[in-house]
Design a protein around this motif. Structure first.
Motif, PDB file in Angstrom:
ATOM      1  N   ARG A 103       0.823  -1.215   0.000  1.00 29.14           N
ATOM      2  CA  ARG A 103       0.000   0.000   0.000  1.00 29.14           C
ATOM      3  C   ARG A 103       0.854   1.260   0.000  1.00 29.14           C
ATOM      4  NH1 ARG A 103      -4.433   0.003  -1.784  1.00 29.14           N
ATOM      5  NH2 ARG A 103      -5.417  -1.412  -0.295  1.00 29.14           N
ATOM      6  N   GLN A 104       1.999   1.229   0.647  1.00 25.49           N
ATOM      7  CA  GLN A 104       2.858   2.407   0.705  1.00 25.49           C
ATOM      8  C   GLN A 104       3.262   2.883  -0.687  1.00 25.49           C
ATOM      9  OE1 GLN A 104       5.947   0.884   3.403  1.00 25.49           O
ATOM     10  NE2 GLN A 104       5.351   2.447   4.886  1.00 25.49           N
ATOM     11  N   ARG A 105       3.468   1.947  -1.605  1.00 27.95           N
ATOM     12  CA  ARG A 105       3.947   2.304  -2.941  1.00 27.95           C
ATOM     13  C   ARG A 105       2.900   2.125  -4.027  1.00 27.95           C
ATOM     14  NH1 ARG A 105       9.362  -0.878  -3.793  1.00 27.95           N
ATOM     15  NH2 ARG A 105       9.044  -0.030  -5.880  1.00 27.95           N
ATOM     16  N   ALA A 106       1.789   1.475  -3.706  1.00 26.58           N
ATOM     17  CA  ALA A 106       0.711   1.284  -4.679  1.00 26.58           C
ATOM     18  C   ALA A 106      -0.615   1.603  -4.003  1.00 26.58           C
ATOM     19  CB  ALA A 106       0.731  -0.143  -5.216  1.00 26.58           C
ATOM     20  N   PRO A 107      -0.893   2.874  -3.760  1.00 22.35           N
ATOM     21  CA  PRO A 107      -2.066   3.247  -2.962  1.00 22.35           C
ATOM     22  C   PRO A 107      -3.398   2.856  -3.586  1.00 22.35           C
ATOM     23  CG  PRO A 107      -1.045   5.185  -3.951  1.00 22.35           C
ATOM     24  CD  PRO A 107      -0.095   4.051  -4.159  1.00 22.35           C
ATOM     25  N   LEU A 108      -3.441   2.633  -4.901  1.00 18.41           N
ATOM     26  CA  LEU A 108      -4.702   2.301  -5.567  1.00 18.41           C
ATOM     27  C   LEU A 108      -4.873   0.803  -5.808  1.00 18.41           C
ATOM     28  CD1 LEU A 108      -4.917   5.193  -8.185  1.00 18.41           C
ATOM     29  CD2 LEU A 108      -5.876   5.085  -5.873  1.00 18.41           C
ATOM     30  N   ALA A 109      -3.922  -0.004  -5.375  1.00 17.24           N
ATOM     31  CA  ALA A 109      -4.030  -1.449  -5.586  1.00 17.24           C
ATOM     32  C   ALA A 109      -5.209  -2.015  -4.804  1.00 17.24           C
ATOM     33  CB  ALA A 109      -2.742  -2.135  -5.151  1.00 17.24           C
ATOM     34  N   LEU A 110      -5.871  -3.015  -5.364  1.00 17.67           N
ATOM     35  CA  LEU A 110      -6.958  -3.698  -4.676  1.00 17.67           C
ATOM     36  C   LEU A 110      -6.375  -4.892  -3.934  1.00 17.67           C
ATOM     37  CD1 LEU A 110      -9.960  -3.995  -4.068  1.00 17.67           C
ATOM     38  CD2 LEU A 110     -10.167  -5.411  -6.106  1.00 17.67           C
ATOM     39  N   LEU A 111      -6.375  -4.820  -2.611  1.00 18.37           N
ATOM     40  CA  LEU A 111      -5.727  -5.831  -1.773  1.00 18.37           C
ATOM     41  C   LEU A 111      -6.757  -6.546  -0.909  1.00 18.37           C
ATOM     42  CD1 LEU A 111      -2.701  -3.712  -0.468  1.00 18.37           C
ATOM     43  CD2 LEU A 111      -2.828  -5.068  -2.558  1.00 18.37           C
ATOM     44  N   LEU A 112      -6.674  -7.857  -0.888  1.00 16.17           N
ATOM     45  CA  LEU A 112      -7.513  -8.678  -0.022  1.00 16.17           C
ATOM     46  C   LEU A 112      -6.616  -9.599   0.779  1.00 16.17           C
ATOM     47  CD1 LEU A 112     -10.730 -10.600  -0.882  1.00 16.17           C
ATOM     48  CD2 LEU A 112      -8.795 -11.854   0.042  1.00 16.17           C
ATOM     49  N   HIS A 113      -6.853  -9.667   2.092  1.00 17.29           N
ATOM     50  CA  HIS A 113      -6.086 -10.589   2.927  1.00 17.29           C
ATOM     51  C   HIS A 113      -7.039 -11.614   3.527  1.00 17.29           C
ATOM     52  CE1 HIS A 113      -2.257 -11.259   5.334  1.00 17.29           C
ATOM     53  NE2 HIS A 113      -3.089 -12.224   5.722  1.00 17.29           N
ATOM     54  N   PHE A 114      -6.731 -12.887   3.294  1.00 18.45           N
ATOM     55  CA  PHE A 114      -7.580 -13.972   3.792  1.00 18.45           C
ATOM     56  C   PHE A 114      -6.794 -14.780   4.807  1.00 18.45           C
ATOM     57  CE2 PHE A 114      -9.816 -17.955   3.936  1.00 18.45           C
ATOM     58  CZ  PHE A 114     -11.144 -17.601   3.781  1.00 18.45           C
ATOM     59  N   VAL A 115      -7.387 -14.969   5.996  1.00 19.89           N
ATOM     60  CA  VAL A 115      -6.747 -15.743   7.060  1.00 19.89           C
ATOM     61  C   VAL A 115      -7.391 -17.130   7.096  1.00 19.89           C
ATOM     62  CG1 VAL A 115      -6.170 -15.828   9.508  1.00 19.89           C
ATOM     63  CG2 VAL A 115      -6.335 -13.624   8.348  1.00 19.89           C
ATOM     64  N   HIS A 116      -6.590 -18.168   6.998  1.00 14.29           N
ATOM     65  CA  HIS A 116      -7.101 -19.532   6.864  1.00 14.29           C
ATOM     66  C   HIS A 116      -7.188 -20.274   8.194  1.00 14.29           C
ATOM     67  CE1 HIS A 116      -6.898 -19.740   2.370  1.00 14.29           C
ATOM     68  NE2 HIS A 116      -6.054 -18.743   2.569  1.00 14.29           N
ATOM     69  N   ILE A 117      -6.926 -19.612   9.290  1.00 15.55           N
ATOM     70  CA  ILE A 117      -7.007 -20.247  10.604  1.00 15.55           C
ATOM     71  C   ILE A 117      -7.911 -19.406  11.493  1.00 15.55           C
ATOM     72  CG2 ILE A 117      -4.764 -21.398  10.441  1.00 15.55           C
ATOM     73  CD1 ILE A 117      -3.530 -19.140  12.024  1.00 15.55           C
ATOM     74  N   PRO A 118      -8.346 -19.918  12.654  1.00 19.75           N
ATOM     75  CA  PRO A 118      -9.274 -19.157  13.499  1.00 19.75           C
ATOM     76  C   PRO A 118      -8.680 -17.827  13.949  1.00 19.75           C
ATOM     77  CG  PRO A 118      -9.087 -21.441  14.230  1.00 19.75           C
ATOM     78  CD  PRO A 118      -8.014 -21.234  13.214  1.00 19.75           C
ATOM     79  N   TRP A 119      -9.572 -16.844  14.097  1.00 23.37           N
ATOM     80  CA  TRP A 119      -9.124 -15.557  14.645  1.00 23.37           C
ATOM     81  C   TRP A 119      -9.116 -15.657  16.166  1.00 23.37           C
ATOM     82  CZ3 TRP A 119      -6.507 -11.940  12.478  1.00 23.37           C
ATOM     83  CH2 TRP A 119      -6.340 -10.720  13.121  1.00 23.37           C
TER      84      TRP A 119
END
Length: 238
Positions: free
Chosen positions: A196-212
């Protein structure tokens, strides 16, 4: 290392029954490229005899679940060099097209960091600490000096996340339609922030595969580092 792999049988599983047809998926994705970023890649290399590097399918549910999408989308997969074989393959800049591993075309980018830094990232911080915290098992962790945790964070977890982000940024600069970036699991909590610091317009999704982890007992076990973890996660759009 960037390499293109193909194959009829080993990696691509039958698509899961999600209620969405292949045609609907193709219409949704169009010609958009997807960048996967994960610690473990779809292919791993083993050191063999006679200077060979036989590839095999990457292990784990994440590889199994994501490879089905290769039928419907152009995918670039950014993954860590986990083994001596992976590092040797990256060093040689070798292509494994003859291995016939994938049914569809896949661009695989293997990210190499010094073995000592990766060990601190994977064997000291990510798996023995973060994985246990996520499963509400922090009380079962062996007592670890705070200095060791901070060292593994600073000289392992952060450098690996920066290296993964640098590879993603390089892929984002490729001349094609703007890709979607899917970052996976607890190994890469800081990657979205660095992208995000260098690509502010990028579409980013983070998926966590273990319990929160449960409120009040989970990431707070990290001390001041929990704020940096959440800051990294909140840099993603989704």
């Amino acid at each position: 290392m960037v390499t293109t792999l193909r194959s009829p049988n080993l990696l691509v599983d039958p698509p899961a029954d999600t209620g969405v047809s292949g045609d609907e998926l193709k219409a949704l994705l169009g010609d958009r490229r997807i960048i996967f970023a994960s610690n473990r890649g779809p292919v791993q290399y083993a050191l063999g005899g006679r200077d060979e590097l036989p590839p095999k399918r990457g292990q784990g549910a994440l590889v199994t679940s994501l490879t089905s999408l290769l039928r419907y989308a152009r995918v670039t997969w950014v993954a860590s060099c986990m083994s001596a074989g992976d590092r040797e393959a990256a060093r040689r800049q070798k292509c494994a097209a003859q291995a016939s591993l994938l049914e569809e075309s896949l661009r695989l980018r293997m990210v190499q960091v010094p073995a000592r830094a990766y060990k601190r990232h994977y064997q000291i911080f990510a798996n023995p600490i973060l994985w246990f915290i996520h499963h509400s098992l922090a009380g079962h962790l062996l007592t670890r000096p705070a200095s060791l945790v901070k060292e593994a964070w600073r000289w392992g977890y952060m450098p690996v996340n920066r290296a993964m982000a640098a590879a993603i940024l390089d892929e984002l600069a490729q001349p094609d339609t703007t890709p979607w970036v899917f970052i996976h699991d607890y190994h890469l909590y800081l990657t979205g922030h660095y992208v995000r610091q260098r690509a502010p317009l990028a579409l980013l999704l983070h998926f966590v595969h273990i319990p929160w982890p449960a409120p009040g007992e989970g990431l707070l076990k990290l001390g001041p580092l929990w704020r940096e973890v959440l800051h990294g996660l909140l840099s993603n759009d989704i």
